[in-house]
Motif scaffolding. Sequence first.
Motif, PDB file in Angstrom:
ATOM      1  N   HIS A   1       0.866  -1.176   0.000  1.00 36.67           N
ATOM      2  CA  HIS A   1       0.000   0.000   0.000  1.00 36.67           C
ATOM      3  C   HIS A   1       0.905   1.228   0.000  1.00 36.67           C
ATOM      4  CE1 HIS A   1      -3.506  -2.513   0.763  1.00 36.67           C
ATOM      5  NE2 HIS A   1      -2.796  -3.140   1.696  1.00 36.67           N
ATOM      6  N   ARG A   2       0.306   2.385  -0.080  1.00 32.27           N
ATOM      7  CA  ARG A   2       1.082   3.618  -0.104  1.00 32.27           C
ATOM      8  C   ARG A   2       1.993   3.712   1.118  1.00 32.27           C
ATOM      9  NH1 ARG A   2       0.204   8.180   2.419  1.00 32.27           N
ATOM     10  NH2 ARG A   2      -1.896   7.541   2.999  1.00 32.27           N
ATOM     11  N   THR A   3       1.454   3.314   2.284  1.00 27.10           N
ATOM     12  CA  THR A   3       2.252   3.381   3.504  1.00 27.10           C
ATOM     13  C   THR A   3       3.408   2.376   3.474  1.00 27.10           C
ATOM     14  OG1 THR A   3       0.677   1.862   4.559  1.00 27.10           O
ATOM     15  CG2 THR A   3       0.368   4.218   4.932  1.00 27.10           C
ATOM     16  N   THR A   4       3.206   1.256   2.766  1.00 28.14           N
ATOM     17  CA  THR A   4       4.274   0.253   2.650  1.00 28.14           C
ATOM     18  C   THR A   4       5.476   0.857   1.934  1.00 28.14           C
ATOM     19  OG1 THR A   4       2.582  -1.478   2.429  1.00 28.14           O
ATOM     20  CG2 THR A   4       4.846  -2.076   1.869  1.00 28.14           C
ATOM     21  N   VAL A   5       5.192   1.560   0.844  1.00 25.76           N
ATOM     22  CA  VAL A   5       6.256   2.204   0.085  1.00 25.76           C
ATOM     23  C   VAL A   5       6.939   3.267   0.930  1.00 25.76           C
ATOM     24  CG1 VAL A   5       6.822   3.547  -1.984  1.00 25.76           C
ATOM     25  CG2 VAL A   5       5.054   1.771  -2.084  1.00 25.76           C
ATOM     26  N   GLY A   6       6.144   4.048   1.647  1.00 23.06           N
ATOM     27  CA  GLY A   6       6.700   5.107   2.480  1.00 23.06           C
ATOM     28  C   GLY A   6       7.597   4.564   3.582  1.00 23.06           C
ATOM     29  N   GLN A   7       7.147   3.521   4.246  1.00 15.84           N
ATOM     30  CA  GLN A   7       7.942   2.927   5.313  1.00 15.84           C
ATOM     31  C   GLN A   7       9.234   2.306   4.775  1.00 15.84           C
ATOM     32  OE1 GLN A   7       7.278   2.814   8.864  1.00 15.84           O
ATOM     33  NE2 GLN A   7       6.016   4.510   8.090  1.00 15.84           N
ATOM     34  N   THR A   8       9.154   1.738   3.576  1.00 14.73           N
ATOM     35  CA  THR A   8      10.340   1.151   2.949  1.00 14.73           C
ATOM     36  C   THR A   8      11.352   2.239   2.613  1.00 14.73           C
ATOM     37  OG1 THR A   8       9.059  -0.670   2.003  1.00 14.73           O
ATOM     38  CG2 THR A   8      11.189  -0.196   0.993  1.00 14.73           C
TER      39      THR A   8
END
Length: 275
Positions: A69-76
């Motif tokens: 999800h968008r947050t997955t990319v951000g956290q990565t």
Amino acid sequence: MESEESHESPPHGSSTTRKDAEELWAHMLDQAPSFSVALGQRLAEIRKDEKRTTEQVAQQAQQLGLTWHRTTVGQTELGRRSLSAVELLLLPLLYGKPLRDLLPDETTWLTDATAVFPEELWGAIEGNWDRPGAMRHGPGRWHLKNRPSTDDMIEAVAAWANRSAERWPHGALAKHVAPPDEAESKAAKKLGTTPHYVAYAARELWGRGLVAEREARLTERGDLPESPRALQAARGHITRTLIEELMPAIRDYEEKRGQPEEIDWEAFRTGESDG
């Protein structure tokens, strides 16, 4: 974001002295980020250069079967989330670049105890890899924080060799080492030696333990006794023969017991020692 270290020559290059290389490598290790942080920064740079949003990257990841999800990319990208092996292999499809171009171009810490120079990491991924026993350590290569020094290794191996010499014969090879069984313990009493010496001698002479050799010879006779009493007598006769065959080796082991044993340190360091 590229670090200053990424533009420097590898510390093990020919243009520096060993002392210079060690100092530069120590500085690089001190400044090195974790692999996750460096990788996240690299992926963020590529995404922004392509003017893509985190939502767009997440949607493409979902098309590849990833639950991003968008947050997955951000956290990565912030280095707060480590990628799995499968996710790492799919990065070229997500970002349209070879995996090597996506990985950090600076020294990074893979774990709290292991750091690596980028060229060594790229080489490992591309198949230019040394087996663990001979893996190159030093400035601009791999750094193992908890790796014992050469002196510590020599001392540890010497201690192991001394303990081993008390149990196994001089020059014992790992392929002949095995725990003694009950029959070998009984044979040791008759031979006036230790069960470990008998177990080792049996495997060195026949390639298997005393019981296995006894049963093999019993089977080879082809006329196995039918009564349990006669079968036991046949086994006893074979065992006595085997003990006689072991005597020369046991005698040689006992003569060398307690004598200092030489160790091929160079073979140990290069991983060529059999034991």
